[in-house]
Design a protein around this motif. Structure first.
Motif, PDB file in Angstrom:
ATOM      1  N   THR A 280      76.552  76.711  66.573  1.00  0.00           N
ATOM      2  CA  THR A 280      77.150  77.982  66.973  1.00  0.00           C
ATOM      3  C   THR A 280      76.920  79.047  65.913  1.00  0.00           C
ATOM      4  O   THR A 280      76.508  80.176  66.207  1.00  0.00           O
ATOM      5  N   THR A 281      77.176  78.684  64.645  1.00  0.00           N
ATOM      6  CA  THR A 281      76.958  79.625  63.544  1.00  0.00           C
ATOM      7  C   THR A 281      75.485  79.991  63.426  1.00  0.00           C
ATOM      8  O   THR A 281      75.127  81.160  63.226  1.00  0.00           O
TER       9      THR A 281
ATOM     10  N   ALA B 121      69.426  81.540  62.749  1.00  0.00           N
ATOM     11  CA  ALA B 121      68.721  80.344  62.291  1.00  0.00           C
ATOM     12  C   ALA B 121      68.250  79.507  63.475  1.00  0.00           C
ATOM     13  O   ALA B 121      67.229  78.821  63.404  1.00  0.00           O
ATOM     14  N   LEU B 122      69.013  79.525  64.574  1.00  0.00           N
ATOM     15  CA  LEU B 122      68.580  78.960  65.855  1.00  0.00           C
ATOM     16  C   LEU B 122      68.457  80.118  66.832  1.00  0.00           C
ATOM     17  O   LEU B 122      69.417  80.853  67.062  1.00  0.00           O
TER      18      LEU B 122
ATOM     19  N   THR C 276      75.328  73.651  73.561  1.00  0.00           N
ATOM     20  CA  THR C 276      75.485  74.647  72.499  1.00  0.00           C
ATOM     21  C   THR C 276      74.127  75.103  71.987  1.00  0.00           C
ATOM     22  O   THR C 276      73.890  76.299  71.797  1.00  0.00           O
ATOM     23  N   VAL C 277      73.218  74.153  71.759  1.00  0.00           N
ATOM     24  CA  VAL C 277      71.879  74.514  71.277  1.00  0.00           C
ATOM     25  C   VAL C 277      71.151  75.355  72.321  1.00  0.00           C
ATOM     26  O   VAL C 277      70.516  76.364  71.994  1.00  0.00           O
ATOM     27  N   ALA C 278      71.246  74.952  73.588  1.00  0.00           N
ATOM     28  CA  ALA C 278      70.566  75.700  74.644  1.00  0.00           C
ATOM     29  C   ALA C 278      71.073  77.139  74.721  1.00  0.00           C
ATOM     30  O   ALA C 278      70.306  78.058  75.014  1.00  0.00           O
TER      31      ALA C 278
ATOM     32  N   ILE D  57      71.151  67.529  81.618  1.00  0.00           N
ATOM     33  CA  ILE D  57      72.217  67.218  80.671  1.00  0.00           C
ATOM     34  C   ILE D  57      73.216  68.355  80.787  1.00  0.00           C
ATOM     35  O   ILE D  57      72.957  69.469  80.327  1.00  0.00           O
ATOM     36  N   GLY D  58      74.336  68.092  81.451  1.00  0.00           N
ATOM     37  CA  GLY D  58      75.254  69.177  81.761  1.00  0.00           C
ATOM     38  C   GLY D  58      74.590  70.171  82.691  1.00  0.00           C
ATOM     39  O   GLY D  58      74.092  69.804  83.758  1.00  0.00           O
ATOM     40  N   GLU D  59      74.530  71.421  82.260  1.00  0.00           N
ATOM     41  CA  GLU D  59      73.886  72.465  83.046  1.00  0.00           C
ATOM     42  C   GLU D  59      72.463  72.745  82.586  1.00  0.00           C
ATOM     43  O   GLU D  59      71.835  73.702  83.063  1.00  0.00           O
TER      44      GLU D  59
END
Length: 311
Positions: free
Chosen positions: A198-199, A205-206, A226-228, A262-264
């Motif tokens: 998230t940060t 950075a992502l 979160t990464v997506a 994976i999830g959405e």
């Protein structure tokens, strides 16, 4: 006047007199961190705040030494020997400075290194980064136990030391530290990883144009989501035991991979055999399945630009 706010530090603590650390972490960055975190002293001391910060940094390099031994290493290149401060004086100076300047300094120096393009690791035009976690044993002191309590006793008895859990994001190739989070190991690695992602999404950075590598522990719905959300692509090795994510086949593709969810997040599931090459030729190491957030284009190519995850 504090020596941490003047442009040149006179005497034995002159700029450059603290060895290689002042070349890697310039004194003006230390001063900025001290100023932003309120760590500047009100008068010049035998252990100025700037020197205390460098002493703490040196402590990370000489972990097997006590603080007086670290002081001797830090000041070994000075033209005249300095008396070694008492351990109590060093402790008092560290308490005076506190942890906030170190956090501020980390925020100043973290991030991608300024290097030539040939030193960076890229895949399909994306900057390759990796996430992983570890645990670090801490001194068994009352102060540490308040923040880092020992794990509950198991079948082999109580834990020997309080443990710190650290999760980091690094740039592959340069190994530059992009960001990090840490805390008690009572909190799981995935919780820290989600906070870190998230940060990293907030700081950039992502972001779109990065490819995140993760081992099987990061194959979790909340983390993948979160990464997506940062726009980054990911390549995550999936678990295979009974707690593994279910990856139902939604569509098979001509190259043998298939689409799942994976999830959405739509992912492309890729089974791959990883090999090492040595003097005797190629040797299979492991067969793994990988998942990738993806469009439905096929076949898969080594220059494929769509995102992915791995099992």
């Amino acid at each position: 006047m504090s020596d941490s706010v003047i442009t040149h530090a006179p005497g034995v603590f002159a700029v450059g007199h603290l060895g290689e650390l002042t070349q890697v972490v310039p004194f003006h960055l230390v001063d900025e961190a001290l100023a932003s975190a309120g760590g500047l002293q009100q008068r010049v001391r035998r252990l100025p705040s700037r020197v205390v910060v460098y002493l703490l940094l040196a402590g990370a390099l000489f972990t097997g030494l006590g603080w007086t031994g670290i002081w001797s290493r830090l000041t070994a290149s000075l033209p005249a020997p300095l008396p070694v401060p008492a351990g109590s004086s060093i402790t008092a100076a560290m308490r005076r400075v506190g942890p906030k300047p170190l956090k501020a300094l980390f925020d100043l120096v973290k991030g991608p290194a300024a290097v030539a393009a040939t030193q960076m690791t890229r895949f399909a035009g994306r900057l390759v980064v990796a996430i992983d976690g570890t645990q670090i044993a801490l001194p068994d002191t009352p102060a540490n136990l308040q923040v880092f309590p020992k794990a509950k006793a198991g079948q082999n008895g109580p834990a020997g030391y309080p443990m710190l859990r650290l999760v980091t994001l690094v740039a592959c190739g340069t190994r530059t530290l992009l960001d990090a989070v840490f805390g008690t190991d009572a909190t799981g690695e995935l919780t820290y990883a989600r906070d870190l992602a998230t940060t990293a999404g907030t700081t950039g950075a992502l972001r779109p144009g990065t490819l995140l590598l993760g081992d099987r522990n990061f194959s979790a719905t909340a983390f993948v989501s979160t990464v997506a959300s940062t726009g980054a692509d990911f390549l995550i090795r999936a678990k295979t035991h009974t707690t593994a994510l279910k990856l139902p086949i939604r569509r098979r593709l001509p190259d043998g991979t298939f689409l799942s969810r994976i999830g959405e997040v739509t992912v492309r599931v890729i089974e791959a055999t990883i090999t090492l090459t040595d003097g005797t030729g190629k040797r299979p190491v492991t067969r793994s399945t990988y998942c990738r957030r993806t469009s439905e284009r096929a076949p898969l190519r080594t220059d494929e630009s769509a995102p992915f995850s791995v099992r």
